[in-house]
Design an enzyme around this catalytic site. Structure first.
Site, PDB file in Angstrom:
ATOM      1  N   SER A  22      -4.212  -7.267   3.343  1.00 49.66           N
ATOM      2  CA  SER A  22      -4.738  -7.692   2.037  1.00 49.66           C
ATOM      3  C   SER A  22      -6.162  -8.214   2.140  1.00 49.66           C
ATOM      4  O   SER A  22      -6.725  -8.689   1.144  1.00 49.66           O
ATOM      5  CB  SER A  22      -3.838  -8.779   1.445  1.00 49.66           C
ATOM      6  N   ASN A 109       2.841 -18.936   4.200  1.00 54.39           N
ATOM      7  CA  ASN A 109       3.440 -19.017   2.861  1.00 54.39           C
ATOM      8  C   ASN A 109       2.879 -20.190   2.063  1.00 54.39           C
ATOM      9  O   ASN A 109       2.504 -20.039   0.895  1.00 54.39           O
ATOM     10  CB  ASN A 109       4.958 -19.140   2.971  1.00 54.39           C
ATOM     11  N   THR A 154      -7.442  -9.574 -46.908  1.00 51.60           N
ATOM     12  CA  THR A 154      -6.075  -9.427 -46.402  1.00 51.60           C
ATOM     13  C   THR A 154      -5.754  -7.948 -46.487  1.00 51.60           C
ATOM     14  O   THR A 154      -6.189  -7.257 -47.419  1.00 51.60           O
ATOM     15  CB  THR A 154      -5.055 -10.234 -47.227  1.00 51.60           C
ATOM     16  N   HIS A 155      -5.015  -7.451 -45.505  1.00 51.81           N
ATOM     17  CA  HIS A 155      -4.711  -6.013 -45.427  1.00 51.81           C
ATOM     18  C   HIS A 155      -5.997  -5.179 -45.383  1.00 51.81           C
ATOM     19  O   HIS A 155      -5.992  -4.007 -45.758  1.00 51.81           O
ATOM     20  CB  HIS A 155      -3.845  -5.559 -46.605  1.00 51.81           C
ATOM     21  N   SER A 276     -27.157   6.957 -28.731  1.00 55.31           N
ATOM     22  CA  SER A 276     -26.429   8.200 -28.474  1.00 55.31           C
ATOM     23  C   SER A 276     -27.321   9.156 -27.694  1.00 55.31           C
ATOM     24  O   SER A 276     -28.538   9.172 -27.874  1.00 55.31           O
ATOM     25  CB  SER A 276     -26.018   8.843 -29.805  1.00 55.31           C
ATOM     26  N   LYS A 282     -28.358   6.822 -34.049  1.00 56.34           N
ATOM     27  CA  LYS A 282     -27.219   5.955 -33.757  1.00 56.34           C
ATOM     28  C   LYS A 282     -27.630   4.644 -33.101  1.00 56.34           C
ATOM     29  O   LYS A 282     -28.519   4.587 -32.266  1.00 56.34           O
ATOM     30  CB  LYS A 282     -26.220   6.671 -32.833  1.00 56.34           C
ATOM     31  N   ASN A 284     -25.044   1.880 -31.551  1.00 56.93           N
ATOM     32  CA  ASN A 284     -23.610   1.680 -31.349  1.00 56.93           C
ATOM     33  C   ASN A 284     -23.290   0.267 -30.854  1.00 56.93           C
ATOM     34  O   ASN A 284     -23.970  -0.254 -29.972  1.00 56.93           O
ATOM     35  CB  ASN A 284     -23.071   2.694 -30.342  1.00 56.93           C
ATOM     36  N   GLU A 289     -17.086  -2.915 -28.489  1.00 55.37           N
ATOM     37  CA  GLU A 289     -16.069  -1.914 -28.172  1.00 55.37           C
ATOM     38  C   GLU A 289     -15.532  -2.094 -26.759  1.00 55.37           C
ATOM     39  O   GLU A 289     -14.329  -1.931 -26.510  1.00 55.37           O
ATOM     40  CB  GLU A 289     -16.657  -0.515 -28.351  1.00 55.37           C
ATOM     41  N   TYR A 316       9.644 -17.064  -0.517  1.00 62.11           N
ATOM     42  CA  TYR A 316       8.523 -16.142  -0.500  1.00 62.11           C
ATOM     43  C   TYR A 316       9.012 -14.733  -0.190  1.00 62.11           C
ATOM     44  O   TYR A 316       9.914 -14.524   0.620  1.00 62.11           O
ATOM     45  CB  TYR A 316       7.481 -16.565   0.544  1.00 62.11           C
ATOM     46  N   GLN A 321       2.259 -10.704  -2.472  1.00 59.42           N
ATOM     47  CA  GLN A 321       0.893 -10.346  -2.110  1.00 59.42           C
ATOM     48  C   GLN A 321       0.199  -9.659  -3.287  1.00 59.42           C
ATOM     49  O   GLN A 321      -1.028  -9.652  -3.372  1.00 59.42           O
ATOM     50  CB  GLN A 321       0.896  -9.422  -0.888  1.00 59.42           C
ATOM     51  N   LYS A 324      -2.567 -11.471  -6.421  1.00 58.44           N
ATOM     52  CA  LYS A 324      -3.984 -11.828  -6.451  1.00 58.44           C
ATOM     53  C   LYS A 324      -4.847 -10.848  -7.225  1.00 58.44           C
ATOM     54  O   LYS A 324      -5.697 -11.251  -8.035  1.00 58.44           O
ATOM     55  CB  LYS A 324      -4.506 -11.973  -5.024  1.00 58.44           C
TER      56      LYS A 324
END
Length: 462
Positions: A22, A109, A154-155, A276, A282, A284, A289, A316, A321, A324
């Site tokens: 690891s 451990n 709302t909605h 773009s 554009k 963006n 995003e 353990y 392992q 992490k």
């Protein structure tokens, strides 16, 4: 030979070695590992388990190793599997037998449980600090836009008039809860697993309170089985970070909508937008995003660790392992997203004229019209029905409620008087919503003040 290889007659298969190691990811725990080892060595000497001379040699050697790691001069190997054995091997190579005594009364451990717990504890204030900076930005923008009328939704349908300040402070309230969740996690992990051994403690006369205090913990963990197998703190952190990212993602979605030509409520600074490769017009909202997309990544980190832990018997198991990398990934992701998101909001241009124009459509003052009639004595449900008929008329004729003449209004109800136009004015509609938590300036000022006090209190206590 591996440090644990005394009873083995064959070398580990290379594929097993690759699977088992690891060090490729847990090397980032080097500082926590060395700090824990120094405290352990000092305690062993204080308890007469190793000599003061050996403890001094261990501490000096570990300090040199720490300096070399940070200077990029230390080489780790997969043969030594993890950061713990790599550090011990480097130490033994430098100081000889004294280095071999460091692991007395300790297991990997409880060592890894300590290192990982310390890492989580250290990351919480970093993320909290970034959240406080985001909160500061929200307060700053809210102060500028306490009278900026916009439609509340709302909605995703225009609903009632609010201010941009109130909208921003709704997110500030969410991020305040994120701060307190992370602080709660930090309070609960404030126990030291070192001294739990492999699972059953140790026969040596160690002082677990000494190491806990030296490492900044309130107390040692009260059960050694729990000490080596608990990862609740990591799950709590991932859960808190997942909720935090959900809040960021909701905000990101609104930023994306608000940037579109359909809304055009805001424009992002050029430094926080992209273009773009084929469409020159554009601009963006890629920052928003990406934050929205990376939210799924953090959710995955939480689910990954929950799945690892769900079937493990005490104490353990090597499965652990896998704890992490999800935490490292989630922490890295959040710590990357928060500063850039705050900077994006801090530098955006708000198109208050477009917000006000949008608020003028969609009959967001319809509730105010019904409330006007109710205050004149009409039962609310009847007022609701009357207003609904007016909205239908306006929709058919392409008008707004405030564009109807008093005669047209009176044709529906004699309760309408000239003062109805004050009641339908959007600025008045917003200003009159002065109930606790509402969009009236006095209320948003209170909300901003509370968040600023919260920020100041957290900073003073750090």
């Amino acid at each position: 030979m591996k440090l644990w290889g005394g009873r083995f007659q064959k070398d580990t298969d290379l594929l097993v070695n690759e699977l088992n190691a690891s060090i490729s990811f847990d090397q980032r725990l080097y500082r926590e590992d060395i700090t824990g080892s120094m405290a352990h060595a000092a305690m062993l000497a204080d308890c007469g388990i190793i000599s003061k001379e050996d403890a001094a040699a261990i501490t000096s050697g570990l300090e040199d190793i720490l300096a070399d790691i940070e200077a990029g001069k230390a080489a780790f190997t997969a043969d030594n599997e993890d950061i713990h054995m790599n550090v011990e091997a480097l130490l033994t190579a430098r100081i000889g037998d004294a280095g071999k005594r460091l692991h007395t009364a300790r297991s990997r451990n409880d060592q890894v449980a300590l290192d990982f717990r310390m890492y989580v504890r250290e990351q919480i204030p970093v993320i909290v600090g970034q959240l406080l900076e985001l909160e500061t930005v929200l307060c700053r923008q809210a102060k500028k836009h306490q009278t900026a009328v916009m439609p509340g939704y709302t909605h995703l349908q225009r609903a009632q008039p609010i201010s941009l300040a109130q909208h921003l402070m709704a997110y500030a309230a969410m991020f305040r809860r994120d701060v307190t969740r992370l602080e709660d996690c930090g309070a609960r992990l404030d126990e030291c697993p070192l001294g739990s051994g492999a699972l059953a403690g140790t026969t040596y006369p160690i002082d677990r309170w000494e190491t806990a205090k030296a490492l900044g913990f309130a107390a040692p963990m009260g059960n050694s089985l729990d000490g080596v197998s608990d990862r609740d703190y990591a799950l709590e952190l991932l859960s808190g970070l997942s909720i935090l990212m959900m809040h960021l993602s909701r905000f990101a979605e609104e930023v994306i909508l608000w940037c579109s030509w359909e809304f055009k409520f805001i424009e992002l600074d050029d430094a926080y937008a992209t273009g773009s490769s084929i469409m020159p017009q554009k601009k963006n909202p890629d920052v928003a995003e990406l934050v929205r997309g990376k939210t799924g990544r953090v959710y995955g980190d939480l689910m990954s660790l929950l799945t690892v832990m769900k079937g493990l018997p005490l104490a353990y198991n090597k499965d652990m392992q896998e704890d992490k990398e999800p935490v490292f990934d989630a922490v890295d992701t959040v710590e990357m997203c928060l500063p850039v998101f705050a900077a994006m909001l801090d530098t955006m241009t708000v198109r208050t004229d477009n917000m006000r124009k949008a608020a003028g459509h969609g009959f967001i003052n319809a509730t105010d019209c019904a409330d006007y009639l109710t205050k004149k004595g009409m039962p609310f449900r009847d007022a609701y029905t009357v207003t609904g008929h007016l909205v239908a008329q306006c929709t058919a004729r392409g008008k707004t409620l405030e564009e109807l003449t008093l005669e047209e209004l009176k044709a529906v109800s004699e309760l309408f008087e000239a003062d109805v136009y004050d009641a339908l004015n959007l600025e008045n509609c917003m200003a009159l919503r002065s109930s606790y938590g509402g969009p009236a300036v006095a209320e948003t000022a209170r909300q901003i003040g509370e968040i600023e006090q919260f920020i100041q209190k957290i900073k003073e206590n750090r």
